[in-house]
Design an enzyme around this catalytic site. Structure first.
Site, PDB file in Angstrom:
ATOM      1  N   GLY A 196       0.831  -1.190   0.000  1.00 55.55           N
ATOM      2  CA  GLY A 196       0.000   0.000   0.000  1.00 55.55           C
ATOM      3  C   GLY A 196       0.861   1.233   0.000  1.00 55.55           C
ATOM      4  O   GLY A 196       2.086   1.168  -0.164  1.00 55.55           O
ATOM      5  N   THR A 235       4.712  -2.290   2.846  1.00 58.48           N
ATOM      6  CA  THR A 235       4.475  -3.614   2.284  1.00 58.48           C
ATOM      7  C   THR A 235       4.254  -4.593   3.419  1.00 58.48           C
ATOM      8  O   THR A 235       4.933  -4.536   4.448  1.00 58.48           O
ATOM      9  CB  THR A 235       5.679  -4.062   1.439  1.00 58.48           C
ATOM     10  OG1 THR A 235       5.922  -3.089   0.426  1.00 58.48           O
ATOM     11  CG2 THR A 235       5.420  -5.415   0.792  1.00 58.48           C
ATOM     12  N   VAL A 236       3.297  -5.491   3.240  1.00 53.55           N
ATOM     13  CA  VAL A 236       2.973  -6.479   4.258  1.00 53.55           C
ATOM     14  C   VAL A 236       3.415  -7.854   3.773  1.00 53.55           C
ATOM     15  O   VAL A 236       3.126  -8.248   2.635  1.00 53.55           O
ATOM     16  CB  VAL A 236       1.465  -6.496   4.568  1.00 53.55           C
ATOM     17  CG1 VAL A 236       1.152  -7.562   5.623  1.00 53.55           C
ATOM     18  CG2 VAL A 236       1.011  -5.132   5.063  1.00 53.55           C
ATOM     19  N   LYS A 285       4.654  -5.811   8.619  1.00 56.56           N
ATOM     20  CA  LYS A 285       4.497  -4.628   7.780  1.00 56.56           C
ATOM     21  C   LYS A 285       5.739  -3.760   7.887  1.00 56.56           C
ATOM     22  O   LYS A 285       6.134  -3.359   8.983  1.00 56.56           O
ATOM     23  CB  LYS A 285       3.277  -3.817   8.193  1.00 56.56           C
ATOM     24  CG  LYS A 285       3.089  -2.553   7.358  1.00 56.56           C
ATOM     25  CD  LYS A 285       1.737  -1.924   7.586  1.00 56.56           C
ATOM     26  CE  LYS A 285       1.555  -0.734   6.655  1.00 56.56           C
ATOM     27  NZ  LYS A 285       0.201  -0.153   6.770  1.00 56.56           N
ATOM     28  N   ASP A 338      -7.869   6.390   8.003  1.00 55.61           N
ATOM     29  CA  ASP A 338      -8.049   5.763   6.686  1.00 55.61           C
ATOM     30  C   ASP A 338      -9.015   4.581   6.790  1.00 55.61           C
ATOM     31  O   ASP A 338      -8.751   3.503   6.263  1.00 55.61           O
ATOM     32  CB  ASP A 338      -6.693   5.305   6.132  1.00 55.61           C
ATOM     33  CG  ASP A 338      -6.769   4.959   4.638  1.00 55.61           C
ATOM     34  OD1 ASP A 338      -7.632   5.535   3.939  1.00 55.61           O
ATOM     35  OD2 ASP A 338      -5.979   4.120   4.182  1.00 55.61           O
TER      36      ASP A 338
END
Length: 931
Positions: A99, A103-104, A119, A215
């Site tokens: 995202g 990064t996950v 993450k 968010d």
């Protein structure tokens, strides 16, 4: 580079792609890929136009990402980790997703033997100029999130740094996003609202902790395979801007975690997914709980209607919001939800609901009203009936309220079955039957602790009952956890009272300590602690209670000093727990058995048991229990097993667990400090030991009051550290404070008083005040002989040290008489091969005039010590040193050098090469080896 052009949920361009495009920061190929989508998507074109309006002209073309810290920072390409890559202790398995913020990866945690979601926040988000401050901010915010324990918030286990990047280790959830759940099949409005209410509870908990998500959208809500709803992806979460604490101090991973008000962020950042952003955010206003509420309502409206309530142009302020409402072709919105959603979607933040709690209550009432609503015909007779029934209904309600209150009072009164007048009389009789002179005083000092604990249990049981059945503040799950906690605490109290009803002399001496150290019941009414508590299956609750009764008895036997009887009870509980298959019970049982092995001096068995207990606790996700186990590993590994570096590693692990534990008590930090102090003390880091003991003492005095046994332990530990530093006056003052507290607690004749007198005498001995040391030792000896009997091994300890003092005074004959008596006591009570026998032999050898007899005693002491303690133990080093001195005086220099080398190796391994004793022996050896 092409991977930056990514799609958000629903097939639209992701927010970071739109943001980069609005600034002119995409490459030609990226722009072409975005253009292909924009050609067919009116929504993304409107969002792009709205973004362009709010981007400062000075920022256009800078290719900068949203702010982190105090300024915007340049993003750069990110290295992609591959399977097998290591991030700290974690092993990467595969990429889960990426995202705007990071990064996950799916990863494996070998310490806890589980899969986690890892993450990594993009390295480019941390600029060179502010990287350390920004990283510290992100870590503190991540840790503030880790403090938050809620069933609908994804668990954060760990936070740290990896090659400049901040990483989070989080719970790995098998399932999909809320967006995917909605798309999988047509859901009923009731099912949708139930799912969103669960997510809303997570936002409410987040706001309660002083955090803002910023968010919220369906992509950031996970629905597990078993239907559990969890809010995730807090990459944009920030601590609320009302906070005022400084954030520019260096990050200390060992520092206790901040609360929700300890970090701030500059407001006005355009962060979040545009389609769900509240109108005020488009104008640069700070994000807060009300903007989260707006995003939540947008997402819920969209889930119910199949379309969002506003166009992007309306959100950005190009048109009035009402004019931007999207007409839903298939109106699925329950009538009772229109008003709550309309309020939550108000353009002005102050016109929205006061909180997420208020919104959720309105949604649930609205849905319930919609379910109940039926065509209604009311005639005059019906109106009269309602009027006549109102009085009766009100009185029925009052009667029901009184009945619930009475039931809660009765729930608290269950403790009277355990500790009432009959039990009190039986305990008093049991104490007095021992015939000890301190029995009556011990009863008088012990019963107030039992009374206070029983009163605390009564209050906690009543409070838990009222919270659920009267105030409706707790749900059924929280009440069940509280009842389980209270039942376990009551079982422990019952077991102790049972032991005190049949007390022997050992139990009598430990009774007041045992009562004072009963597990507190505070955690049974703390929602955060209860949510952490593993809940065992209700259908097999009887089996679990039977196991816990065994554990309670083992704990009570341990508390009164009967370790030999306690150990088989604990082992029975371990076997039953393993047969049950419940990791939480296995952890509890292994922990109790390990504690008994520690008390009996079987440190290898204690360590092995603690490691098994830790594995089970982690499997059960019992973080509080894992903290307690890890804290004991600090002591068992670092002090008892003398692996000091490993002990420090366990201490760091315990600090991390403590930092991530919601509702952690300062007393848990004090216990950790006390355990670590023992480790650093043995290697000669007396300054650090004193600091740790001082910190523990301050916490314990504040939390427990000045007259608690744990306060005495901290005073004695601090005194010993000051004594080792040569601060003998300070040490004496601390011992005298401890002595005063002990006398108030136990009376002047309790054997614990003798222990402090013994230590205070040691300070006087160290100061050279031998004539002051002797009466202190003699008073301690008299108390011990009256309390424990003349043949108790504890008496031998004081005889031994009194003999050493007399030897220093030149009274060799008296010293030899006392040491001979001490040796006889040791051999009779402990057997001829016990280490205490070796210690006494070593001291006697220093007193005899015949060198041959002295050598015989030293050799026997050496053989016993090596057999009982191992060839590398400190006491072996002591005997080797004394034997080396004897051989050197006899002229056997080569033999003396070899003995001294062996002694030096043991001291260096035990204390470290820089310890003063090690350096002194090195110098002595060098002199002996000089030509």
């Amino acid at each position: 580079m092409a991977e930056r052009v990514t799609l958000a949920g629903g097939g639209c361009l992701a927010e970071h792609t739109l943001d980069a495009l609005s600034r002119g920061c995409l490459s030609a190929s990226e722009q072409a890929a975005a253009a292909l989508h924009l050609d067919v998507c009116d929504e993304c074109r409107r969002l792009l136009a709205a973004l362009a309006r709010v981007v400062d002209s000075a920022e256009a073309g800078t290719c900068e990402t949203p702010e982190i810290g105090e300024r915007r920072v340049v993003a750069g390409p990110q290295p992609r980790l591959t399977a097998g890559s290591r991030v700290g202790r974690y092993t990467v398995l595969h990429v889960v997703g990426a995202g705007a913020m990071g990064t996950v990866y799916a990863a494996y945690d070998p310490e806890l033997d589980r899969r986690v979601a890892l993450k990594l926040v993009h390295h480019g988000l941390l600029s060179d100029a502010t990287r350390e401050t920004a990283a510290a901010r992100l870590l503190r915010e991540a840790q503030a999130l880790a403090r938050l324990s809620h069933p609908n918030v994804i668990a954060v286990f760990d936070a740290g740094r990896f090659e400049g990047q901040v990483f989070l280790a989080m719970e790995f959830v098998e399932g999909g996003t809320l967006r995917q759940w909605l798309a999988a099949e047509r859901r009923s409005p009731a099912a949708i609202i139930e799912c969103f209410v669960a997510a809303g509870r997570a936002l409410a908990a987040l706001h309660g902790a002083g955090l803002v998500h910023r968010d919220f959208k369906p992509e950031n809500v996970l629905v597990s395979a078993d239907g559990r709803v969890q809010v995730s992806d807090f990459g944009l979460a920030r601590v609320t801007p009302t906070a005022s604490a400084a954030i520019d101090r260096p990050f200390d991973p060992a520092r206790p975690l901040p609360g929700g008000n300890e970090a701030v962020t500059r407001t006005g950042a355009l962060l979040g997914t545009p389609a769900y952003m509240a109108p005020e955010l488009w104008q640069g206003a700070p994000a807060d709980a009300r903007s989260d509420q707006f995003a939540f309502c947008v997402a819920l409206y969209e889930a119910l209607q199949g379309a969002r309530p506003f166009t992007a142009a309306a959100l950005a302020g190009e048109v009035e919001a009402a004019a931007g409402l999207v007409a839903a072709p298939d109106d699925r919105l329950p009538a009772g939800l229109r008003r709550p959603l309309a309020i939550g979607l108000a353009r002005a933040p102050e016109d929205r609901h006061a909180s997420m709690h208020a919104l959720l209550a309105e949604l649930e009432r609205g849905l319930a009203g919609a379910r109940r609503r039926r065509p209604l015909v009311i005639g005059a007779a019906a109106i009269v009936a309602v009027g006549l029934g109102a009085w009766g209904w009100q009185h029925a309600r009052e009667r029901d309220h009184d009945r619930r209150l009475a039931a809660c009072t009765a729930a608290g009164a269950r403790i009277d079955e355990v500790w009432g007048e009959a039990a009190r009389a039986e305990v008093e009789r049991s104490f007095l039957v021992t015939g000890k002179p301190f029995a009556a005083t011990t009863f008088a000092r012990t019963t107030p602790w039992l009374d206070r604990w029983a009163a605390a249990w009564r209050g906690a049981a009543t409070t838990a009952c009222r919270a659920h059945t009267v105030d409706a503040a707790w749900d059924a799950d929280l009440r069940a956890r509280a009842e389980d906690c209270l039942d376990e605490a009551r079982a422990g109290f019952t077991a102790l009272v049972d032991e005190l009803r049949d007390a022997d002399v050992v139990a009598l001496t430990q009774a007041t300590d045992a009562a004072a150290e009963l597990a507190p019941v505070d955690a049974c009414v703390e929602p955060a602690a209860l949510r952490e508590r593993p809940l065992l299956p209700h259908a097999r609750r009887g089996e679990a209670q039977a196991i816990r009764r065994r554990l309670a008895r083992a704990r009570s036997l341990q508390a009164v000093g009967d370790y030999a009887a306690a150990l088989p009870v604990a082992h029975e509980a371990v076997g039953a727990a393993r047969a049950s298959g419940w990791p939480a019970l296995v952890a509890e049982a292994e922990f109790r058995a390990a504690g008994l092995h520690e008390k009996r001096g079987d440190y290898p068995a204690a360590e092995a048991g603690l490691l098994r207990a830790l594995t089970a606790a982690e499997s059960a996700r019992a973080r509080g229990l894992a903290l307690a186990i890890t804290t004991d590993l600090v002591y068992v590994v670092g002090y008892a097993a003398a692996r000091h570096a490993e002990g420090r590693v366990w201490a760091r692990s315990a600090r991390t667990l403590l930092a991530l534990l919601p509702g952690a008590s300062p007393l848990e930090q004090a216990h950790l400090d006390s355990r670590l102090a023992a480790v650093v003390d043995v290697v000669g880091a007396y300054d650090e030991a004193a600091s740790l003991h001082s910190r523990a003492l301050a916490v314990r005095e504040a939390a427990l009051g000045p007259s608690h046994p744990d306060v005495v332990r901290s005073l004695v530990g601090l005194a010993a550290a000051r004594q080792a530093l040569g601060e003998l006056d300070a040490a004496a003052g601390l011992y005298e404070r401890a002595l005063a507290v002990q006398e108030r607690l136990f009376g002047a004749e309790h054997p614990d008083i003798a222990l402090i007198l013994h230590n205070l005498a040691g300070v006087r001995y160290g100061a050279g005040a031998l004539d002051e040391a002797v009466p202190l030792y003699e008073r301690a000896l008299a108390i011990q002989e009256r309390a424990l009997g003349p043949d108790h091994p504890g008496v031998a300890e004081t005889l031994h040290d009194l003999a050493v003092t007399h030897r220093a005074r030149g009274a060799s004959a008296e010293s030899l008489r006392l040491q001979t008596r001490a040796l006889a006591l040791y051999e009779r009570a402990l057997g001829p091969e016990h280490p205490r026998v070796a210690s006494s032999l070593n001291s006697m050898a220093l007193l005899v005039d015949d060198p041959d007899e002295a050598q015989r005693l030293f050799v026997r002491a050496l053989a016993i010590s090596e057999k009982a303690l191992g060839p590398g133990h400190r006491e072996v080093g002591d005997v080797l040193y004394n034997l080396a001195s004897l051989r050197r005086e006899a002229g056997a220099t080569a033999e003396a050098i070899e003995l001294l080398r062996r002694s030096l190796a043991i001291y260096a391994a035990a204390l470290g090469p820089q310890h003063p004793d090690v350096r002194e022996i090195e110098a002595e050896l060098a002199r002996m080896e000089a030509p």
